[in-house]
Design a protein around this motif. Structure first.
Motif, PDB file in Angstrom:
ATOM      1  N   ARG A 248      35.540  24.610   3.450  1.00  0.00           N
ATOM      2  CA  ARG A 248      35.116  25.358   4.636  1.00  0.00           C
ATOM      3  C   ARG A 248      33.609  25.606   4.625  1.00  0.00           C
ATOM      4  O   ARG A 248      32.923  25.416   5.638  1.00  0.00           O
ATOM      5  N   ARG A 249      33.100  26.019   3.460  1.00  0.00           N
ATOM      6  CA  ARG A 249      31.678  26.373   3.374  1.00  0.00           C
ATOM      7  C   ARG A 249      30.775  25.197   3.684  1.00  0.00           C
ATOM      8  O   ARG A 249      29.743  25.339   4.357  1.00  0.00           O
ATOM      9  N   HIS A 250      31.149  24.024   3.210  1.00  0.00           N
ATOM     10  CA  HIS A 250      30.319  22.837   3.434  1.00  0.00           C
ATOM     11  C   HIS A 250      30.690  22.091   4.717  1.00  0.00           C
ATOM     12  O   HIS A 250      30.083  21.058   5.019  1.00  0.00           O
ATOM     13  N   ARG A 251      31.689  22.606   5.431  1.00  0.00           N
ATOM     14  CA  ARG A 251      32.146  21.996   6.690  1.00  0.00           C
ATOM     15  C   ARG A 251      32.507  20.529   6.489  1.00  0.00           C
ATOM     16  O   ARG A 251      32.186  19.655   7.295  1.00  0.00           O
ATOM     17  N   ALA A 252      33.190  20.280   5.382  1.00  0.00           N
ATOM     18  CA  ALA A 252      33.607  18.914   5.068  1.00  0.00           C
ATOM     19  C   ALA A 252      34.659  18.442   6.063  1.00  0.00           C
ATOM     20  O   ALA A 252      35.552  19.203   6.462  1.00  0.00           O
ATOM     21  N   THR A 253      34.564  17.171   6.421  1.00  0.00           N
ATOM     22  CA  THR A 253      35.547  16.579   7.335  1.00  0.00           C
ATOM     23  C   THR A 253      36.476  15.605   6.620  1.00  0.00           C
ATOM     24  O   THR A 253      37.499  15.200   7.174  1.00  0.00           O
ATOM     25  N   PHE A 254      36.128  15.240   5.374  1.00  0.00           N
ATOM     26  CA  PHE A 254      36.943  14.276   4.635  1.00  0.00           C
ATOM     27  C   PHE A 254      36.826  14.556   3.146  1.00  0.00           C
ATOM     28  O   PHE A 254      35.744  14.875   2.638  1.00  0.00           O
ATOM     29  N   PHE A 255      37.959  14.453   2.441  1.00  0.00           N
ATOM     30  CA  PHE A 255      37.921  14.439   0.985  1.00  0.00           C
ATOM     31  C   PHE A 255      39.082  13.607   0.473  1.00  0.00           C
ATOM     32  O   PHE A 255      40.008  13.254   1.218  1.00  0.00           O
ATOM     33  N   TYR A 256      39.034  13.306  -0.819  1.00  0.00           N
ATOM     34  CA  TYR A 256      40.095  12.548  -1.497  1.00  0.00           C
ATOM     35  C   TYR A 256      40.533  13.335  -2.712  1.00  0.00           C
ATOM     36  O   TYR A 256      39.697  13.798  -3.503  1.00  0.00           O
ATOM     37  N   VAL A 257      41.855  13.518  -2.866  1.00  0.00           N
ATOM     38  CA  VAL A 257      42.408  14.166  -4.054  1.00  0.00           C
ATOM     39  C   VAL A 257      43.536  13.302  -4.583  1.00  0.00           C
ATOM     40  O   VAL A 257      44.118  12.490  -3.869  1.00  0.00           O
ATOM     41  N   LEU A 258      43.860  13.485  -5.858  1.00  0.00           N
ATOM     42  CA  LEU A 258      44.867  12.638  -6.479  1.00  0.00           C
ATOM     43  C   LEU A 258      45.591  13.408  -7.567  1.00  0.00           C
ATOM     44  O   LEU A 258      45.222  14.528  -7.927  1.00  0.00           O
ATOM     45  N   GLY A 259      46.638  12.763  -8.103  1.00  0.00           N
ATOM     46  CA  GLY A 259      47.361  13.329  -9.234  1.00  0.00           C
ATOM     47  C   GLY A 259      47.978  14.669  -8.898  1.00  0.00           C
ATOM     48  O   GLY A 259      48.696  14.820  -7.903  1.00  0.00           O
ATOM     49  N   SER A 260      47.674  15.666  -9.714  1.00  0.00           N
ATOM     50  CA  SER A 260      48.260  16.993  -9.539  1.00  0.00           C
ATOM     51  C   SER A 260      47.519  17.839  -8.513  1.00  0.00           C
ATOM     52  O   SER A 260      47.987  18.932  -8.167  1.00  0.00           O
ATOM     53  N   MET A 261      46.384  17.347  -8.022  1.00  0.00           N
ATOM     54  CA  MET A 261      45.560  18.179  -7.147  1.00  0.00           C
ATOM     55  C   MET A 261      46.319  18.688  -5.915  1.00  0.00           C
ATOM     56  O   MET A 261      46.237  19.879  -5.587  1.00  0.00           O
ATOM     57  N   PRO A 262      47.048  17.836  -5.177  1.00  0.00           N
ATOM     58  CA  PRO A 262      47.758  18.362  -4.004  1.00  0.00           C
ATOM     59  C   PRO A 262      48.757  19.456  -4.357  1.00  0.00           C
ATOM     60  O   PRO A 262      48.871  20.465  -3.642  1.00  0.00           O
ATOM     61  N   THR A 263      49.490  19.271  -5.446  1.00  0.00           N
ATOM     62  CA  THR A 263      50.465  20.274  -5.852  1.00  0.00           C
ATOM     63  C   THR A 263      49.775  21.581  -6.222  1.00  0.00           C
ATOM     64  O   THR A 263      50.217  22.670  -5.836  1.00  0.00           O
ATOM     65  N   LEU A 264      48.680  21.486  -6.977  1.00  0.00           N
ATOM     66  CA  LEU A 264      47.942  22.687  -7.369  1.00  0.00           C
ATOM     67  C   LEU A 264      47.385  23.413  -6.143  1.00  0.00           C
ATOM     68  O   LEU A 264      47.415  24.643  -6.076  1.00  0.00           O
TER      69      LEU A 264
END
Length: 775
Positions: A248-264
């Motif tokens: 939110r702070r950086h007003r990001a429009t795209f990122f990539y996550v993998l592994g356990s990140m979505p669950t966490l």
């Protein structure tokens, strides 16, 4: 201003062949636009272009780096990381990313294997590196003072082509030392080009990454940012509790996550600000199917699977306009530059719907493994990359991941995919993350073991393990359910945030956490290790926890396993509920003489197992101990009870004979009281049991297991001779075997006379009448 890469251009060759030319192009057409942002600091395309040119001159003129030579980068997520990387490429050299957390062994291996001539690092790591490379002629440069200011901001005249080597990208190395993938400029540029096409990102977007820069994800994010002319925000590290606030702070429009990140991320407490963000789309690898829709709903943006490897970049993706992909578990379909097959071990393609190995051809693709021709030939065969991933292809439904070829549990005749069991476990709100491995088993070859990280406040106790596995059982076949559950505070992870299972198993072998054996589902015996003491809990569905032959065999086997003293210092034997346990399970009473003999043999075997241990065995008699179960306690080295403890041996009145060498052990423990206990069959309550010697101590129920464990600890000090004293104090094997022979003879006579069968039938009839009356 650069234009977006059109969706239909993913299969085209990139307009610019090298990363260095891409940076030069962005510096010309968008010099003042932001390129890299770290915290509150940012740098434009022109500033990074100038900085990397000056540093490239330094590499050539001061460090003597020549085209094709290797330059290592061992830094955390700071702006100097991509600057050194791009400067290395401008010098015509090859970047060697090194995990900033590496210690001596891993660091020494990578530096020697790559042949790096220069290492860029910081003050925190400079001494370690200098010590590792001492006397080897390797220069160590502190990025805080890289000495580049005096050099020109024009790029060196080093000729670079798309096929030139850009990286020796070392894989995570979850098994043995890592291998270096040889990745070219074309690999990175094409990866950025394809991602730009399939995402539709452009210069008005803001990219964000939190993975270590030594891993490939921030690097392809850099290539993507250069392709579309958008800024890349780099976080110091991934933190589930602060990640979305940074988005939110950086007003990001795209990122990539993998592994356990979505669950966490999903397990973080919801906030009113969750949808207050500028996200347009998210790429992810390993979205739990059951979480997919919830992730999209919570943060208000489409999350789509992308599949790839360091060896091959991007291979499969789910389009952002494909809403059918949500929750499907599909990895998507091949990108336009890739071809896929699903094959059996012989390389023959398998029919749709059948599991096989995913093999991939096309571009981008590594040139092979550095200095590993045999490994290269094993993985790259006839132009096809063998991924090691087991998948199923279904028409119209894309590719579904089943597991890794080497990440399967072979339980009996069944294959269990670790990833499937992990996904089922992680759908439980009590579970933060899970890792499933194979545990050797004498009977089945391998058993399923789950390492589980619990959510905050969830107790690491037997009931929790049972509930988690019970819930997973609603989704999984019975043979896939974990038998063993070990609770852990965290997981060792690779730079790509995957759980390092080899390191996990090594850690568990050296320092096992709270572990439960849920083999009680096949014998009703619970196993827990607490303070290096094995706590074995007899538990059956019936209120008296009656034991069948399978339970007794399992108990004897487990006692022998722990009884060597190699893994625990003692054993505590207890029961569940209001009963310690009953003896023979009369719902499965022997109907033949052979069955009767088998029943007696299983009781005898428990006695042998206990008396043969090299460690103390303590009976924690939590409630009523009936028949053969009470006799089991006689074999133990001490018996601790509670005010609710009751001994009851009704054998004489039912025509059943005693077992467990009780004819020796009872007389040895309580002398002439043995006659009354056996022939009169009274209920011996706790106070009397203590007085005559059936119990050695009485404590409150809540303190029972703790007192039993403390007793084991007291009896097994460091440098002890406990095993020798146990052998001296316990009855001899000859006396015990003689008692077995007498008891077997008595049992046979009771069987032949019909008294045994009549007694059992009378008990069953009385019980059935009581049940009918109560209903």
């Amino acid at each position: 201003m650069t234009a977006k890469v059109a969706p239909g251009q993913a299969g085209d060759d990139p307009a610019t062949p090298t990363l260095t030319e891409l940076l030069s192009q962005r510096a010309k057409d968008s010099p003042d636009r932001e390129f890299l942002r770290y915290g509150e600091w940012s740098w434009s395309f022109a500033e990074i272009d100038d900085w990397t040119s000056r540093l490239a001159h330094r590499l050539i003129e001061v460090d003597g780096v020549r085209p094709g030579e290797r330059v290592a980068i061992m830094l955390p997520n700071v702006v100097h990381w991509p600057v050194v990387w791009l400067a290395t490429l401008k010098a015509g050299a090859v970047g060697v990313p090194i995990n900033s957390s590496y210690q001596r062994a891993d660091l020494a291996f990578v530096l020697r294997d790559s042949g790096a001539r220069v290492v860029f690092t910081d003050a925190d790591r400079a001494d370690l590196i200098a010590d590792v490379v001492a006397g080897e002629g390797v220069r160590v440069v502190d990025v805080a003072d890289d000495g580049s200011e005096k050099f020109p901001a024009t790029p060196p005249a080093a000729p670079i082509e798309g096929g030139a080597l850009a990286n020796l990208q070392y894989t995570s190395g979850t098994t043995g030392f890592p291998k270096a993938c040889m990745l070219t400029h074309d690999y990175w540029v094409r990866l950025g080009w394809i991602c730009a096409s399939v995402t539709g990102l452009g210069p008005d977007d803001v990219l964000l990454t939190a993975q270590p820069f030594s891993y490939m994800d921030p690097q392809w994010n850099t290539a993507l940012a250069l392709t579309v002319g958008a800024p890349l925000v780099v976080l110091p590290r991934f933190s589930a509790s602060t990640f979305m606030a940074d988005v939110r702070r950086h007003r990001a429009t795209f990122f990539y996550v993998l592994g356990s990140m979505p669950t966490l991320l999903s397990k973080q407490p919801p906030t009113p600000e969750d949808r207050d963000n500028d996200l347009r789309l998210v790429f992810c690898s390993g979205i739990p199917a059951g979480l997919h829709a919830r992730l999209e709903e919570r943060w208000g943006a489409p999350w789509r699977e992308v599949y790839g490897m360091t060896e091959s970049g991007i291979d499969l993706f789910s389009p952002f306009d494909d809403s059918d992909a949500v929750g499907s578990g599909s990895l998507g379909r091949p990108v336009p530059t890739k071809q896929i097959r699903v094959v059996d071990p012989d390389g023959s393609e398998v029919p749709d719907g059948e599991a096989g190995e995913l093999v991939i051809a096309g571009r981008p693709m590594m040139d092979g493994y550095w200095n590993r021709p045999e490994d290269t030939a094993r993985v790259l065969r006839d132009g096809w990359l063998h991924t090691g991933d087991v998948v199923v292809r279904r028409p119209g439904d894309g590719i579904r991941l089943v597991g890794r070829i080497k990440d399967m549990v072979r339980r009996g005749g069944e294959n269990v995919a670790s990833v499937e069991v992990e996904a089922a476990l992680e759908r439980d709100d009590r579970v933060v993350s899970a890792a499933v491995v194979a545990e050797p088993d004498e009977t089945l070859g391998e058993e399923v073991k789950a390492f589980v990280q619990l959510a905050a406040g969830v107790p690491a106790e037997l009931a929790t393990a049972e509930r988690i596995v019970e819930r997973a059982g609603k989704e999984l076949a019975r043979f896939k359910l974990p038998r063993y559950v070990e609770f852990v505070a965290d997981f060792p992870r690779t730079p790509s945030e995957r759980i390092a299972k080899t390191a996990l198993k090594a850690r568990a072998a050296a320092d096992r956490g709270v572990t439960y054996d849920l083999g009680a589902r096949r014998g009703f015996l619970g196993i827990e290790v607490v303070h290096d003491v094995a706590v074995l809990t007899l538990r059956r569905p019936e209120k008296l926890n009656a034991m069948d032959v399978a339970t007794r065999r399992r108990l004897a086997s487990v006692i022998r396993e722990f009884g060597t003293g190699e893994t625990v210092r003692g054993i505590v034997l207890t029961g569940e509920g209001r009963a310690f346990s009953a003896g023979e399970d009369l719902d499965s009473v022997p109907s033949t003489e052979a069955g009767m003999r088998e029943a007696f043999a299983s009781f005898h075997d428990i006695t042998r197992a206990i008396l043969e241990t090299r460690i103390p065995v303590v009976a924690a008699v939590n409630g009523i101990a009936v028949g053969g179960a009470s006799e089991i306690t006689l074999c133990c080295d001490t018996r601790i009870g509670t005010p609710k403890t009751v001994y009851y041996q009704p054998e004489n009145g039912r025509g059943i004979t005693i077992s467990n060498a009780s004819s020796v052990l009872l007389r040895r423990l309580i002398g002439n009281h043995a006659m009354r206990v056996v022939l009169g069959s009274p209920r011996i309550r706790a106070d009397e049991a203590l007085r005559i010697g059936l119990l050695d101590e009485i404590v409150e129920p809540g303190a029972l297991i703790g007192r039993a464990i403390d007793t084991v600890v007291e009896w097994t000090p460091e440098g002890n001779t406990t095993a020798l004293h146990l052998a001296l104090l316990r009855p001899t094997a000859e006396d015990v075997e003689a008692a077995f022979a007498r008891e077997d003879l008595a049992a046979a006579q009771a069987w032949e006379s019909g008294v045994l069968a009549a007694g059992i039938q009378a008990f069953l009839s009385t019980r059935d009448t009581e049940k009918e009356t109560s209903t």
